[in-house]
Design a protein around this motif. Sequence first.
Motif, PDB file in Angstrom:
ATOM      1  N   ASP A 193       7.432   1.469   8.158  1.00  0.00           N
ATOM      2  CA  ASP A 193       7.554   1.890   6.769  1.00  0.00           C
ATOM      3  C   ASP A 193       6.981   3.288   6.527  1.00  0.00           C
ATOM      4  O   ASP A 193       7.226   3.895   5.482  1.00  0.00           O
ATOM      5  CB  ASP A 193       6.812   0.907   5.851  1.00  0.00           C
ATOM      6  CG  ASP A 193       7.301  -0.515   6.021  1.00  0.00           C
ATOM      7  OD1 ASP A 193       8.533  -0.716   6.003  1.00  0.00           O
ATOM      8  OD2 ASP A 193       6.469  -1.428   6.190  1.00  0.00           O
ATOM      9  N   GLU A 224       5.962   4.045  -0.845  1.00  0.00           N
ATOM     10  CA  GLU A 224       5.334   2.842  -1.412  1.00  0.00           C
ATOM     11  C   GLU A 224       5.625   1.635  -0.515  1.00  0.00           C
ATOM     12  O   GLU A 224       6.436   1.705   0.407  1.00  0.00           O
ATOM     13  CB  GLU A 224       5.889   2.575  -2.823  1.00  0.00           C
ATOM     14  CG  GLU A 224       5.731   3.728  -3.814  1.00  0.00           C
ATOM     15  CD  GLU A 224       4.335   3.794  -4.395  1.00  0.00           C
ATOM     16  OE1 GLU A 224       3.589   2.804  -4.261  1.00  0.00           O
ATOM     17  OE2 GLU A 224       3.984   4.845  -4.979  1.00  0.00           O
ATOM     18  N   ASN A 225       4.951   0.536  -0.821  1.00  0.00           N
ATOM     19  CA  ASN A 225       5.197  -0.748  -0.148  1.00  0.00           C
ATOM     20  C   ASN A 225       5.145  -0.640   1.377  1.00  0.00           C
ATOM     21  O   ASN A 225       6.019  -1.130   2.095  1.00  0.00           O
ATOM     22  CB  ASN A 225       6.561  -1.313  -0.579  1.00  0.00           C
ATOM     23  CG  ASN A 225       6.634  -1.518  -2.082  1.00  0.00           C
ATOM     24  OD1 ASN A 225       5.697  -2.008  -2.688  1.00  0.00           O
ATOM     25  ND2 ASN A 225       7.747  -1.116  -2.672  1.00  0.00           N
ATOM     26  N   ILE A 226       4.089  -0.011   1.865  1.00  0.00           N
ATOM     27  CA  ILE A 226       3.944   0.226   3.309  1.00  0.00           C
ATOM     28  C   ILE A 226       3.193  -0.938   3.944  1.00  0.00           C
ATOM     29  O   ILE A 226       2.096  -1.294   3.519  1.00  0.00           O
ATOM     30  CB  ILE A 226       3.201   1.546   3.561  1.00  0.00           C
ATOM     31  CG1 ILE A 226       4.046   2.718   3.026  1.00  0.00           C
ATOM     32  CG2 ILE A 226       2.907   1.732   5.045  1.00  0.00           C
ATOM     33  CD1 ILE A 226       3.287   4.020   2.957  1.00  0.00           C
ATOM     34  N   ARG A 227       3.803  -1.510   4.967  1.00  0.00           N
ATOM     35  CA  ARG A 227       3.192  -2.628   5.690  1.00  0.00           C
ATOM     36  C   ARG A 227       3.060  -2.349   7.190  1.00  0.00           C
ATOM     37  O   ARG A 227       2.177  -2.882   7.837  1.00  0.00           O
ATOM     38  CB  ARG A 227       4.014  -3.898   5.484  1.00  0.00           C
ATOM     39  CG  ARG A 227       4.103  -4.359   4.030  1.00  0.00           C
ATOM     40  CD  ARG A 227       4.921  -5.633   3.898  1.00  0.00           C
ATOM     41  NE  ARG A 227       5.021  -6.082   2.518  1.00  0.00           N
ATOM     42  CZ  ARG A 227       5.919  -5.638   1.647  1.00  0.00           C
ATOM     43  NH1 ARG A 227       6.817  -4.726   2.031  1.00  0.00           N
ATOM     44  NH2 ARG A 227       5.944  -6.098   0.410  1.00  0.00           N
ATOM     45  N   MET A 256       0.846  -1.190   0.000  1.00  0.00           N
ATOM     46  CA  MET A 256       0.000   0.000   0.000  1.00  0.00           C
ATOM     47  C   MET A 256       0.883   1.243   0.000  1.00  0.00           C
ATOM     48  O   MET A 256       1.964   1.242   0.588  1.00  0.00           O
ATOM     49  CB  MET A 256      -0.923  -0.012   1.221  1.00  0.00           C
ATOM     50  CG  MET A 256      -1.956   1.098   1.228  1.00  0.00           C
ATOM     51  SD  MET A 256      -3.207   0.880   2.526  1.00  0.00           S
ATOM     52  CE  MET A 256      -4.118  -0.508   1.834  1.00  0.00           C
ATOM     53  N   ASN A 257       0.435   2.319  -0.644  1.00  0.00           N
ATOM     54  CA  ASN A 257       1.222   3.547  -0.650  1.00  0.00           C
ATOM     55  C   ASN A 257       0.549   4.630   0.201  1.00  0.00           C
ATOM     56  O   ASN A 257      -0.566   4.454   0.689  1.00  0.00           O
ATOM     57  CB  ASN A 257       1.473   4.052  -2.076  1.00  0.00           C
ATOM     58  CG  ASN A 257       0.192   4.393  -2.829  1.00  0.00           C
ATOM     59  OD1 ASN A 257      -0.738   4.991  -2.276  1.00  0.00           O
ATOM     60  ND2 ASN A 257       0.143   4.030  -4.109  1.00  0.00           N
TER      61      ASN A 257
END
Length: 274
Positions: free
Chosen positions: A55, A30-33, A1-2
């Motif tokens: 992140d 970007e690439n948020i966890r 998720m961004n």
Amino acid sequence: MNTQEILHIALKLAGLQDTPADSGVVVAGENIRKIAFGVDIEVAELLLARELGVDAVITHHPKGGLPMVEFHNVMSNQIDRMVTAGVPINKAQKALHERMEEVSRSHHVANYDRVMSAARLMKMPFIVIHTPADILAENLVQEHLDKCLGNTGKAVVKDVVEALEQLPEYRNTLAKPIIRVGRESDYAGRVFVTMAGGTSGGANVIRAYFEAGVGTLVVMHMPDDAIKAVKEQNIGNVVVAGHMASDSVGINQLICELKKKGLQVLRMSGVIEP
């Protein structure tokens, strides 16, 4: 998720089509966890978040860029809330005008780049979500109080405080809801919650609510000068529900939604566990 997708979730949950001036993506990512979410995020919290391996960081209160500089413009949203309470729109605008200018002057001289530049240099995705969370808190608290107090007309201000403390954030906070204007035994009358719209509208706004038929106003916080003025008006009651607890009521609804999307969220810097 961004970062933009996370912001969109908050807007959708609050029923907003556009991003308010006090919210937005400060540093994209970007690439948020894993997220750290705090009521107030300063440079120290950003460093802690990095140590915790997150992140992205979300702050509730605007701490940089346009969300901070344009913060006063969000206060105009209070006009709609005042109209809902029965205040004529022209009176609502005039009651709010002086306070908006005061907030504008205060933020105009602030260091709007301090936290933002730190996040940017750290390459830490950074999001401000203020008004959406406040709307969520305002709606939930109003619905809860309406349900608890009913329409008997005999509720007293103590009943308002006790109803608030049924919600977990108010039950778990150290700074409990408190009556700032009025007494426990005073009739509450019409109870109206105002928590969104940037910050406190001041004494003129509160008077306008009372003159429109509100008996007890429930707010997040209120400055001393406004409390003094409202006491002198001797029209209605004010219950200060509490700042961190009220912010957490909205934030926790958003956190719940983010977790449903598979994100891990760490509460920090004032967010109260439900």
